[in-house]
Design a protein around this motif. Sequence first.
Motif, PDB file in Angstrom:
ATOM      1  N   CYS A 165       9.715   2.043  -5.283  1.00 39.56           N
ATOM      2  CA  CYS A 165      10.113   1.003  -6.227  1.00 39.56           C
ATOM      3  C   CYS A 165      10.989   1.649  -7.292  1.00 39.56           C
ATOM      4  O   CYS A 165      10.863   2.846  -7.584  1.00 39.56           O
ATOM      5  CB  CYS A 165       8.903   0.321  -6.873  1.00 39.56           C
ATOM      6  SG  CYS A 165       7.900   1.398  -7.921  1.00 39.56           S
ATOM      7  N   TYR A 167      12.190   2.432 -10.982  1.00 39.11           N
ATOM      8  CA  TYR A 167      11.510   2.531 -12.277  1.00 39.11           C
ATOM      9  C   TYR A 167      12.295   3.485 -13.167  1.00 39.11           C
ATOM     10  O   TYR A 167      12.429   4.666 -12.859  1.00 39.11           O
ATOM     11  CB  TYR A 167      10.074   3.033 -12.104  1.00 39.11           C
ATOM     12  CG  TYR A 167       9.334   3.202 -13.411  1.00 39.11           C
ATOM     13  CD1 TYR A 167       9.038   2.103 -14.209  1.00 39.11           C
ATOM     14  CD2 TYR A 167       8.929   4.457 -13.848  1.00 39.11           C
ATOM     15  CE1 TYR A 167       8.368   2.250 -15.403  1.00 39.11           C
ATOM     16  CE2 TYR A 167       8.246   4.625 -15.034  1.00 39.11           C
ATOM     17  CZ  TYR A 167       7.963   3.512 -15.808  1.00 39.11           C
ATOM     18  OH  TYR A 167       7.307   3.657 -16.998  1.00 39.11           O
ATOM     19  N   SER A 176       4.524   6.901 -19.584  1.00 34.48           N
ATOM     20  CA  SER A 176       4.449   5.976 -18.463  1.00 34.48           C
ATOM     21  C   SER A 176       3.124   6.181 -17.735  1.00 34.48           C
ATOM     22  O   SER A 176       2.551   7.272 -17.752  1.00 34.48           O
ATOM     23  CB  SER A 176       5.608   6.202 -17.496  1.00 34.48           C
ATOM     24  OG  SER A 176       6.850   6.007 -18.145  1.00 34.48           O
ATOM     25  N   GLU A 188      -2.695   1.497  -2.794  1.00 29.22           N
ATOM     26  CA  GLU A 188      -1.802   0.821  -3.726  1.00 29.22           C
ATOM     27  C   GLU A 188      -1.336   1.785  -4.802  1.00 29.22           C
ATOM     28  O   GLU A 188      -2.108   2.646  -5.258  1.00 29.22           O
ATOM     29  CB  GLU A 188      -2.520  -0.374  -4.370  1.00 29.22           C
ATOM     30  CG  GLU A 188      -1.636  -1.227  -5.266  1.00 29.22           C
ATOM     31  CD  GLU A 188      -2.402  -2.409  -5.847  1.00 29.22           C
ATOM     32  OE1 GLU A 188      -1.757  -3.351  -6.337  1.00 29.22           O
ATOM     33  OE2 GLU A 188      -3.659  -2.394  -5.819  1.00 29.22           O
ATOM     34  N   ILE A 190       0.486   1.576  -8.604  1.00 32.41           N
ATOM     35  CA  ILE A 190       0.770   0.669  -9.718  1.00 32.41           C
ATOM     36  C   ILE A 190       1.463   1.472 -10.808  1.00 32.41           C
ATOM     37  O   ILE A 190       1.020   2.573 -11.166  1.00 32.41           O
ATOM     38  CB  ILE A 190      -0.525   0.028 -10.253  1.00 32.41           C
ATOM     39  CG1 ILE A 190      -1.230  -0.747  -9.140  1.00 32.41           C
ATOM     40  CG2 ILE A 190      -0.240  -0.890 -11.432  1.00 32.41           C
ATOM     41  CD1 ILE A 190      -2.598  -1.261  -9.516  1.00 32.41           C
ATOM     42  N   ASP A 192       2.874   1.155 -14.744  1.00 29.51           N
ATOM     43  CA  ASP A 192       2.825   0.352 -15.979  1.00 29.51           C
ATOM     44  C   ASP A 192       2.202  -1.023 -15.715  1.00 29.51           C
ATOM     45  O   ASP A 192       2.718  -2.066 -16.134  1.00 29.51           O
ATOM     46  CB  ASP A 192       4.225   0.204 -16.577  1.00 29.51           C
ATOM     47  CG  ASP A 192       4.667   1.467 -17.288  1.00 29.51           C
ATOM     48  OD1 ASP A 192       3.821   2.360 -17.493  1.00 29.51           O
ATOM     49  OD2 ASP A 192       5.855   1.576 -17.635  1.00 29.51           O
ATOM     50  N   HIS A 193       1.086  -1.010 -14.987  1.00 27.28           N
ATOM     51  CA  HIS A 193       0.282  -2.216 -14.707  1.00 27.28           C
ATOM     52  C   HIS A 193       1.026  -3.228 -13.820  1.00 27.28           C
ATOM     53  O   HIS A 193       0.667  -4.402 -13.801  1.00 27.28           O
ATOM     54  CB  HIS A 193      -0.156  -2.888 -16.007  1.00 27.28           C
ATOM     55  CG  HIS A 193      -0.803  -1.941 -16.977  1.00 27.28           C
ATOM     56  ND1 HIS A 193      -2.027  -1.333 -16.727  1.00 27.28           N
ATOM     57  CD2 HIS A 193      -0.382  -1.465 -18.183  1.00 27.28           C
ATOM     58  CE1 HIS A 193      -2.342  -0.548 -17.748  1.00 27.28           C
ATOM     59  NE2 HIS A 193      -1.372  -0.605 -18.634  1.00 27.28           N
ATOM     60  N   ARG A 194       2.040  -2.773 -13.092  1.00 26.51           N
ATOM     61  CA  ARG A 194       2.743  -3.618 -12.124  1.00 26.51           C
ATOM     62  C   ARG A 194       2.760  -2.910 -10.773  1.00 26.51           C
ATOM     63  O   ARG A 194       2.954  -1.698 -10.707  1.00 26.51           O
ATOM     64  CB  ARG A 194       4.184  -3.910 -12.574  1.00 26.51           C
ATOM     65  CG  ARG A 194       4.278  -4.730 -13.850  1.00 26.51           C
ATOM     66  CD  ARG A 194       5.730  -5.021 -14.189  1.00 26.51           C
ATOM     67  NE  ARG A 194       5.849  -5.832 -15.401  1.00 26.51           N
ATOM     68  CZ  ARG A 194       7.005  -6.243 -15.924  1.00 26.51           C
ATOM     69  NH1 ARG A 194       8.148  -5.909 -15.325  1.00 26.51           N
ATOM     70  NH2 ARG A 194       7.028  -6.972 -17.015  1.00 26.51           N
ATOM     71  N   GLN A 195       2.557  -3.684  -9.718  1.00 25.93           N
ATOM     72  CA  GLN A 195       2.492  -3.086  -8.391  1.00 25.93           C
ATOM     73  C   GLN A 195       3.835  -2.497  -7.990  1.00 25.93           C
ATOM     74  O   GLN A 195       4.877  -3.134  -8.103  1.00 25.93           O
ATOM     75  CB  GLN A 195       2.061  -4.136  -7.361  1.00 25.93           C
ATOM     76  CG  GLN A 195       1.815  -3.549  -5.972  1.00 25.93           C
ATOM     77  CD  GLN A 195       1.428  -4.602  -4.962  1.00 25.93           C
ATOM     78  OE1 GLN A 195       2.278  -5.255  -4.367  1.00 25.93           O
ATOM     79  NE2 GLN A 195       0.122  -4.794  -4.782  1.00 25.93           N
ATOM     80  N   CYS A 196       3.795  -1.247  -7.527  1.00 27.06           N
ATOM     81  CA  CYS A 196       5.001  -0.575  -7.032  1.00 27.06           C
ATOM     82  C   CYS A 196       5.107  -0.759  -5.517  1.00 27.06           C
ATOM     83  O   CYS A 196       6.112  -1.256  -5.030  1.00 27.06           O
ATOM     84  CB  CYS A 196       4.958   0.898  -7.406  1.00 27.06           C
ATOM     85  SG  CYS A 196       6.379   1.866  -6.849  1.00 27.06           S
TER      86      CYS A 196
END
Length: 407
Positions: A165, A167, A176, A188, A190, A192-196
């Motif tokens: 992803c 970033y 970060s 999984e 993640i 910064d609290h968002r799924q990569c």
Amino acid sequence: MKSLLGLPWVVAAVTAQYIIDSSSFGHGPSLSPNAEQIPGWHSFGEGYLPQLYSDKVALTPPYPGNRRGAVWAVAKVSQSEWTAEINFRATGPERGGGNMQIWYTRDGEAQIGTSSIYTVGKFDGLVLVVDMYGGKGGSIRGFMNDGSTDYGNHHSVDSLAFGHCDYAYRNLGRPSIIQIKQEAHSFEVIVDHRQCFFSDKIKLPSEYSFGISAASAETADSFEAYKFVLTTSSSTTREEPRRDRGPPPSSPPQNSLPTLEDALASSFESQEARFADLHNRLQVIAHAADHIYGELTKLAEKSEGRHQELARNALSTDKLNAMDQRIQNVENLVRDYQGQLSNLDRLLKESHSRLTVGLPQHMSEIISTRSPRMGVFLTIFIVFQLLLAASYVVYKRRRANGPKKYL
């Protein structure tokens, strides 16, 4: 009331139970007790030794030179389900470069060391790479290997990534956060609290260890790790849980709170029994209040210590005012130099204009006013011709009138 007083301590105990201390750092009051080594971790580098501070470890320095640094956990992870969280920061000049790797591998310290994804060779496990790949301000990519692929000699390492992803991680002014979650049926990442990226086909084995390595380019980025915390969803860890540490079971824990069973009002047959029960419950409340006060006192002492440390490291008001005054003086000097440079530029332009326009005209005036005229040359030439002609005529007459000689 009893349940509300006991709830915070139960939550704290459960939270501490899930942390795997042997594979974590940065979650305590300080990173290192002696400012030399992170407990349970080995640090080393090439041309640079990672620097330990009170709240972070600098894996690469902020100056150029193609440096490498790494930290590796000594203990192996025995849990099959876990979550690893790393807080890091990357700072550098506008066109800085470098990369950071988060490893979960077998024998990583011996086989990988300070290597990056492009120089590692063969390895067995997982690696997350944080670098400027893709030209979009940065990216996070995942790679896996079973020990059969030589990454150092591969013709296209970037094509081996199984997830990524975009970033932009550089110069954010804050750490970060990357989380790696391995659960029973999913993997999984993640950011910064968002799924990569996510996969339900990856199951990492246990008995591997974690490590973090970083490499800087000639125009260097400085990678700093603030925290690496490994937690598990299982209540059983390789190490003894914190709530079980301390006095032996035969003696009550030092901070344990007395409790009373709930009772109905109708169960008390006399006023003395009711008064005794009320007295005991008030004592429980008093002990709980003392316990809370003691914990708050410890928290206040820690906060005061951190405040004093910040005060020692912070600049005083006088220094800040002096620095501000110097900056203003520099700005004034820059403005003065800008004015002088503008005047000099104007004078140069005027001089150039005068030279290009006035010089040819002035030279033509000098030539026209001070050079000999053509009429003078013609006059001199005609007079000279007349003199020659007169001389010739005189010569002819004298020769004709002279005596003749005969032989």
